[in-house]
Design a protein around this motif. Structure first.
Motif, PDB file in Angstrom:
ATOM      1  N   ILE A  72       0.804  -1.215   0.000  1.00 32.80           N
ATOM      2  CA  ILE A  72       0.000   0.000   0.000  1.00 32.80           C
ATOM      3  C   ILE A  72       0.840   1.270   0.000  1.00 32.80           C
ATOM      4  CG2 ILE A  72      -0.226   0.062   2.513  1.00 32.80           C
ATOM      5  CD1 ILE A  72      -3.166   0.978   2.054  1.00 32.80           C
ATOM      6  N   GLU A  73       2.074   1.194   0.458  1.00 29.23           N
ATOM      7  CA  GLU A  73       2.951   2.350   0.400  1.00 29.23           C
ATOM      8  C   GLU A  73       3.355   2.679  -1.037  1.00 29.23           C
ATOM      9  OE1 GLU A  73       6.143   2.057   3.307  1.00 29.23           O
ATOM     10  OE2 GLU A  73       4.851   0.884   4.641  1.00 29.23           O
ATOM     11  N   GLY A  74       3.001   1.787  -1.957  1.00 29.39           N
ATOM     12  CA  GLY A  74       3.296   1.996  -3.363  1.00 29.39           C
ATOM     13  C   GLY A  74       2.541   3.150  -3.990  1.00 29.39           C
ATOM     14  N   PHE A  75       1.420   3.576  -3.394  1.00 28.00           N
ATOM     15  CA  PHE A  75       0.723   4.726  -3.953  1.00 28.00           C
ATOM     16  C   PHE A  75       1.642   5.940  -3.973  1.00 28.00           C
ATOM     17  CE2 PHE A  75      -2.923   2.124  -2.679  1.00 28.00           C
ATOM     18  CZ  PHE A  75      -3.694   2.204  -3.819  1.00 28.00           C
ATOM     19  N   CYS A  76       2.351   6.140  -2.881  1.00 27.60           N
ATOM     20  CA  CYS A  76       3.307   7.243  -2.783  1.00 27.60           C
ATOM     21  C   CYS A  76       4.522   6.989  -3.673  1.00 27.60           C
ATOM     22  CB  CYS A  76       3.736   7.420  -1.333  1.00 27.60           C
ATOM     23  SG  CYS A  76       5.110   8.568  -1.103  1.00 27.60           S
ATOM     24  N   GLY A  77       5.123   5.819  -3.544  1.00 28.81           N
ATOM     25  CA  GLY A  77       6.323   5.513  -4.305  1.00 28.81           C
ATOM     26  C   GLY A  77       6.095   5.551  -5.803  1.00 28.81           C
ATOM     27  N   SER A  78       4.959   5.010  -6.247  1.00 33.44           N
ATOM     28  CA  SER A  78       4.638   5.018  -7.667  1.00 33.44           C
ATOM     29  C   SER A  78       4.470   6.437  -8.180  1.00 33.44           C
ATOM     30  CB  SER A  78       3.349   4.220  -7.905  1.00 33.44           C
ATOM     31  OG  SER A  78       2.965   4.277  -9.272  1.00 33.44           O
ATOM     32  N   ALA A  79       3.805   7.289  -7.395  1.00 33.08           N
ATOM     33  CA  ALA A  79       3.634   8.686  -7.801  1.00 33.08           C
ATOM     34  C   ALA A  79       4.984   9.373  -7.949  1.00 33.08           C
ATOM     35  CB  ALA A  79       2.765   9.423  -6.789  1.00 33.08           C
ATOM     36  N   CYS A  80       5.901   9.104  -7.020  1.00 30.94           N
ATOM     37  CA  CYS A  80       7.238   9.700  -7.104  1.00 30.94           C
ATOM     38  C   CYS A  80       7.968   9.237  -8.360  1.00 30.94           C
ATOM     39  CB  CYS A  80       8.054   9.354  -5.864  1.00 30.94           C
ATOM     40  SG  CYS A  80       7.453  10.101  -4.334  1.00 30.94           S
ATOM     41  N   GLN A  81       7.888   7.947  -8.647  1.00 32.34           N
ATOM     42  CA  GLN A  81       8.562   7.411  -9.825  1.00 32.34           C
ATOM     43  C   GLN A  81       7.936   7.943 -11.119  1.00 32.34           C
ATOM     44  OE1 GLN A  81       7.913   3.261  -8.816  1.00 32.34           O
ATOM     45  NE2 GLN A  81      10.114   2.945  -8.526  1.00 32.34           N
ATOM     46  N   THR A  82       6.598   7.884 -11.180  1.00 33.97           N
ATOM     47  CA  THR A  82       5.903   8.208 -12.419  1.00 33.97           C
ATOM     48  C   THR A  82       5.851   9.707 -12.686  1.00 33.97           C
ATOM     49  OG1 THR A  82       4.539   6.226 -12.166  1.00 33.97           O
ATOM     50  CG2 THR A  82       3.730   7.919 -13.672  1.00 33.97           C
ATOM     51  N   ARG A  83       5.568  10.496 -11.670  1.00 33.04           N
ATOM     52  CA  ARG A  83       5.375  11.929 -11.887  1.00 33.04           C
ATOM     53  C   ARG A  83       6.684  12.706 -11.858  1.00 33.04           C
ATOM     54  NH1 ARG A  83       0.905  14.647  -8.514  1.00 33.04           N
ATOM     55  NH2 ARG A  83       1.103  16.111 -10.239  1.00 33.04           N
ATOM     56  N   VAL A  84       7.620  12.316 -10.987  1.00 36.75           N
ATOM     57  CA  VAL A  84       8.871  13.068 -10.879  1.00 36.75           C
ATOM     58  C   VAL A  84       9.930  12.504 -11.819  1.00 36.75           C
ATOM     59  CG1 VAL A  84      10.720  13.801  -9.327  1.00 36.75           C
ATOM     60  CG2 VAL A  84       8.363  13.740  -8.504  1.00 36.75           C
ATOM     61  N   LEU A  85      10.283  11.243 -11.649  1.00 39.44           N
ATOM     62  CA  LEU A  85      11.383  10.684 -12.419  1.00 39.44           C
ATOM     63  C   LEU A  85      11.037  10.500 -13.892  1.00 39.44           C
ATOM     64  CD1 LEU A  85      12.777   8.144  -9.821  1.00 39.44           C
ATOM     65  CD2 LEU A  85      13.945  10.150 -10.719  1.00 39.44           C
ATOM     66  N   LEU A  86       9.813  10.066 -14.183  1.00 33.41           N
ATOM     67  CA  LEU A  86       9.424   9.851 -15.569  1.00 33.41           C
ATOM     68  C   LEU A  86       8.640  11.038 -16.131  1.00 33.41           C
ATOM     69  CD1 LEU A  86       8.408   6.080 -15.395  1.00 33.41           C
ATOM     70  CD2 LEU A  86      10.453   7.043 -16.456  1.00 33.41           C
ATOM     71  N   GLY A  87       7.615  11.474 -15.410  1.00 35.68           N
ATOM     72  CA  GLY A  87       6.755  12.531 -15.936  1.00 35.68           C
ATOM     73  C   GLY A  87       7.460  13.852 -16.143  1.00 35.68           C
ATOM     74  N   GLU A  88       8.395  14.175 -15.266  1.00 38.75           N
ATOM     75  CA  GLU A  88       9.145  15.429 -15.398  1.00 38.75           C
ATOM     76  C   GLU A  88      10.445  15.251 -16.173  1.00 38.75           C
ATOM     77  OE1 GLU A  88       9.642  17.249 -11.574  1.00 38.75           O
ATOM     78  OE2 GLU A  88       7.519  17.090 -11.073  1.00 38.75           O
ATOM     79  N   GLY A  89      10.702  14.048 -16.624  1.00 39.69           N
ATOM     80  CA  GLY A  89      11.882  13.800 -17.434  1.00 39.69           C
ATOM     81  C   GLY A  89      13.184  13.754 -16.680  1.00 39.69           C
ATOM     82  N   VAL A  90      13.118  13.670 -15.339  1.00 41.84           N
ATOM     83  CA  VAL A  90      14.341  13.645 -14.538  1.00 41.84           C
ATOM     84  C   VAL A  90      15.199  12.435 -14.889  1.00 41.84           C
ATOM     85  CG1 VAL A  90      15.277  13.464 -12.205  1.00 41.84           C
ATOM     86  CG2 VAL A  90      13.308  14.949 -12.646  1.00 41.84           C
ATOM     87  N   ALA A  91      14.556  11.283 -15.003  1.00 42.06           N
ATOM     88  CA  ALA A  91      15.312  10.059 -15.288  1.00 42.06           C
ATOM     89  C   ALA A  91      15.970  10.122 -16.657  1.00 42.06           C
ATOM     90  CB  ALA A  91      14.390   8.850 -15.200  1.00 42.06           C
ATOM     91  N   ARG A  92      15.240  10.611 -17.640  1.00 37.78           N
ATOM     92  CA  ARG A  92      15.793  10.672 -18.999  1.00 37.78           C
ATOM     93  C   ARG A  92      16.959  11.655 -19.075  1.00 37.78           C
ATOM     94  NH1 ARG A  92      11.472  11.170 -23.576  1.00 37.78           N
ATOM     95  NH2 ARG A  92      10.853  12.912 -22.251  1.00 37.78           N
ATOM     96  N   SER A  93      16.816  12.815 -18.420  1.00 40.88           N
ATOM     97  CA  SER A  93      17.901  13.807 -18.463  1.00 40.88           C
ATOM     98  C   SER A  93      19.116  13.338 -17.661  1.00 40.88           C
ATOM     99  CB  SER A  93      17.410  15.150 -17.925  1.00 40.88           C
ATOM    100  OG  SER A  93      17.017  15.055 -16.577  1.00 40.88           O
ATOM    101  N   ALA A  94      18.877  12.520 -16.619  1.00 43.62           N
ATOM    102  CA  ALA A  94      19.981  12.034 -15.792  1.00 43.62           C
ATOM    103  C   ALA A  94      20.773  10.940 -16.491  1.00 43.62           C
ATOM    104  CB  ALA A  94      19.452  11.509 -14.464  1.00 43.62           C
TER     105      ALA A  94
END
Length: 367
Positions: A72-94
């Motif tokens: 259930i803690e995945g709701f938070c973790g998934s949002a961080c991964q999807t919205r910050v790292l992927l959605g904002e392009g952080v992962a791609r730029s890194a």
């Protein structure tokens, strides 16, 4: 992404997974899925651990972020991964010539889907990474089990549970009670924080990911995303180790004075056993520098979180999973690990953005 996910966190596991996979494909990530055998979600859908990787085929440096170790803690973790790292392009730029970013989504997909912290066998995945031939014994848990899981197991009455918890806290003190409950125990399959008697499916999958997608990098920055401990809305980086002598000092250079350590008594988390960082350290060995943390987001006071956990445990002892997941009692555990208010969620994403940036800067610096 779903409309709800755009404006908040995903409403359920199915949306979280769909959003993650969509964002990963749009970012050009290499995807891999491990499907949980013998189980389906409440909607009949597939349950799986998904990994998304951006970067060179053999990265020298690697940022790893894991969600849903505690279901259930995945709701938070998934949002961080999807919205910050992927959605904002952080992962791609890194990601670059020497740096990769690996996201492990929904490590405990059953718990994520059924709104449980534990897996399909009531096992706490983050206490499962131990030697089960000689598991650690928690004598302290023996003193609290009966209060958490009463033998008569009648109707769940929150007031009665709170009275028992207050009595325990009065006798043990708040910190000793927390450690007794949360450290990890291996003798009560119906109890809380049960580490199991053998490696879980999630553990086996994660060890495969470590061996095939993490090992070989010269330096790994590891972040396991969690909720439920600490001050509400604050993201606490808790040191989880590294095998080289400089690991603790290096983590402090990355995360500053906010860094805490359970073993030093500076963290909202008391010492635990069998967590995922154990598997990373074992899998990468001494040839890799590992800088590992848990990023823990506070939600509610500890007693309220514990009531949510006890309510959920009671619910799944008395009802089939498909019925339990629809119970009003699920509101207690959901608020304990993923509060609904927009302010909390906004603070979480802001803090995740900051910590991911610190980790990437630390990897780039190379010190």
């Amino acid at each position: 992404m779903s409309d709800e996910s755009l404006h908040g966190f995903p409403p359920d596991y199915a949306h979280a997974r769909a959003d993650f996979l969509t964002a990963a494909r749009e970012a050009g990530a290499r995807l891999r899925s491990f499907v949980l055998p013998g189980h389906r979600g409440p909607d009949g859908g597939e349950l799986a651990v998904d990994t998304a990787y951006l970067g060179p085929s053999a990265p020298e440096k690697l940022l790893v972020a894991v969600s849903g170790t505690h279901g259930i803690e995945g709701f938070c973790g998934s949002a961080c991964q999807t919205r910050v790292l992927l959605g904002e392009g952080v992962a791609r730029s890194a990601a670059g010539p020497v740096t990769g970013v690996l996201l492990v989504h929904g490590l405990n997909p059953y718990g994520f889907a059924y709104l449980r912290r534990v897996n399909e066998d009531n096992i706490d995945v983050n206490r499962n990474f131990v030697d089960h031939a000689a598991p650690p014994h928690s004598e302290a848990y023996e003193a609290v089990h009966a209060a958490l899981v009463p033998a008569d197991d009648g109707a769940f009455v929150p007031g009665e549970l709170v009275a028992r918890l207050l009595a325990l806290r009065g006798g043990l003190g708040a910190e000793r009670l927390q450690e007794a409950v949360t450290r990890g125990q291996y003798r009560h399959p119906d109890g809380l924080f049960y580490g199991g008697t053998a490696p879980t499916w999630s553990r086996r999958v994660f060890e495969t990911v470590v061996a095939e997608q993490i090992a070989g990098a010269a330096h790994v920055g590891y972040i396991d995303l969690h909720t439920g401990l600490g001050e509400r809305g604050v993201g606490e980086p808790i040191f989880r180790g590294g095998l080289d002598a400089d690991a603790r000092a290096r983590a402090h250079r990355w995360y500053g004075d906010a860094l805490t350590a359970s073993e030093e008594g500076t963290s909202s988390s008391t010492p635990i056993v069998g967590n995922t960082a154990t598997a990373v350290a074992a899998g990468v060995g001494t040839a890799t520098r590992l800088t590992a943390i848990t990023l823990e987001f506070g939600t509610q006071p500890g007693p309220e979180v514990l009531v949510g956990l006890c309510a959920d445990a009671w619910l799944h002892r008395h009802r089939a999973p498909a019925d339990a997941v629809r119970s009003e009692l699920k509101g207690l555990i959901r608020e304990a690990f993923c509060p609904a208010d927009a302010d909390w969620r906004g603070r979480v994403l802001d803090r995740a953005r900051e910590v991911f940036g610190q980790a990437l800067a630390g990897l780039a610096d190379g010190k």
